[in-house]
Design a protein around this motif. Structure first.
Motif, PDB file in Angstrom:
ATOM      1  N   ASN A 121      90.221   0.942   8.626  1.00 29.06           N
ATOM      2  CA  ASN A 121      90.584   2.361   8.516  1.00 29.06           C
ATOM      3  C   ASN A 121      89.410   3.256   8.888  1.00 29.06           C
ATOM      4  O   ASN A 121      89.582   4.259   9.590  1.00 29.06           O
ATOM      5  CB  ASN A 121      91.059   2.697   7.102  1.00 29.06           C
ATOM      6  N   ALA A 122      88.219   2.917   8.425  1.00 32.98           N
ATOM      7  CA  ALA A 122      87.037   3.720   8.750  1.00 32.98           C
ATOM      8  C   ALA A 122      86.759   3.665  10.250  1.00 32.98           C
ATOM      9  O   ALA A 122      86.395   4.680  10.851  1.00 32.98           O
ATOM     10  CB  ALA A 122      85.829   3.220   7.965  1.00 32.98           C
TER      11      ALA A 122
ATOM     12  N   GLY B 195      87.024  -6.359  -3.153  1.00 33.46           N
ATOM     13  CA  GLY B 195      88.217  -5.861  -3.843  1.00 33.46           C
ATOM     14  C   GLY B 195      89.419  -5.963  -2.923  1.00 33.46           C
ATOM     15  O   GLY B 195      89.699  -7.017  -2.368  1.00 33.46           O
ATOM     16  N   ARG B 196      90.097  -4.847  -2.715  1.00 35.50           N
ATOM     17  CA  ARG B 196      91.280  -4.834  -1.854  1.00 35.50           C
ATOM     18  C   ARG B 196      90.934  -4.514  -0.404  1.00 35.50           C
ATOM     19  O   ARG B 196      91.803  -4.553   0.469  1.00 35.50           O
ATOM     20  CB  ARG B 196      92.286  -3.808  -2.383  1.00 35.50           C
ATOM     21  N   GLU B 197      89.686  -4.182  -0.143  1.00 31.99           N
ATOM     22  CA  GLU B 197      89.258  -3.781   1.200  1.00 31.99           C
ATOM     23  C   GLU B 197      88.639  -4.958   1.958  1.00 31.99           C
ATOM     24  O   GLU B 197      88.027  -5.835   1.361  1.00 31.99           O
ATOM     25  CB  GLU B 197      88.225  -2.659   1.117  1.00 31.99           C
ATOM     26  N   ILE B 198      88.813  -4.926   3.257  1.00 31.91           N
ATOM     27  CA  ILE B 198      88.163  -5.898   4.140  1.00 31.91           C
ATOM     28  C   ILE B 198      87.121  -5.136   4.947  1.00 31.91           C
ATOM     29  O   ILE B 198      87.437  -4.151   5.613  1.00 31.91           O
ATOM     30  CB  ILE B 198      89.171  -6.554   5.110  1.00 31.91           C
TER      31      ILE B 198
END
Length: 106
Positions: A29-30, A61-64
């Protein structure tokens, strides 16, 4: 399908992604915020970079987060080294020629 690192860097978007994650790990997303494409489009580029082993995923966590594999970049540098020596030799020859031409005018 096995891809090589040169297929990965052939695309300007992937080169830009490499440059960005070289500075810091980033999420898809970034990364997508920096391009005129969807997250899915960025993910497709990241999949190719991952297949070529130029980036790896880190789960937080929930981010890759995607990070650059510096060792793989060294393969590109090693390949370029052969050309770097040729270029440096040619620049040295050009310097000598310019020096001779300058001295002949004096």
């Amino acid at each position: 399908m096995r891809r090589d690192i040169f297929q990965a860097i052939a695309d300007p978007t992937r080169r830009a992604i490499i440059a960005m994650i070289a500075l810091q790990a980033m999420t898809p997303n970034a990364l997508a915020d920096h391009f005129n494409m969807t997250r899915q489009g960025v993910s497709k580029h990241l999949r190719i970079l991952t297949e070529c082993e130029l980036v790896h995923q880190e789960f937080r966590g929930r981010e890759i987060y995607y990070q650059l594999e510096i060792a793989k970049m060294k393969e590109i540098d090693k390949w370029l080294e052969q050309f770097r020596k040729i270029w440096e030799n040619r620049f040295d020859q050009l310097d000598e020629l310019l020096f001779k031409l300058k001295n002949n005018k004096s």
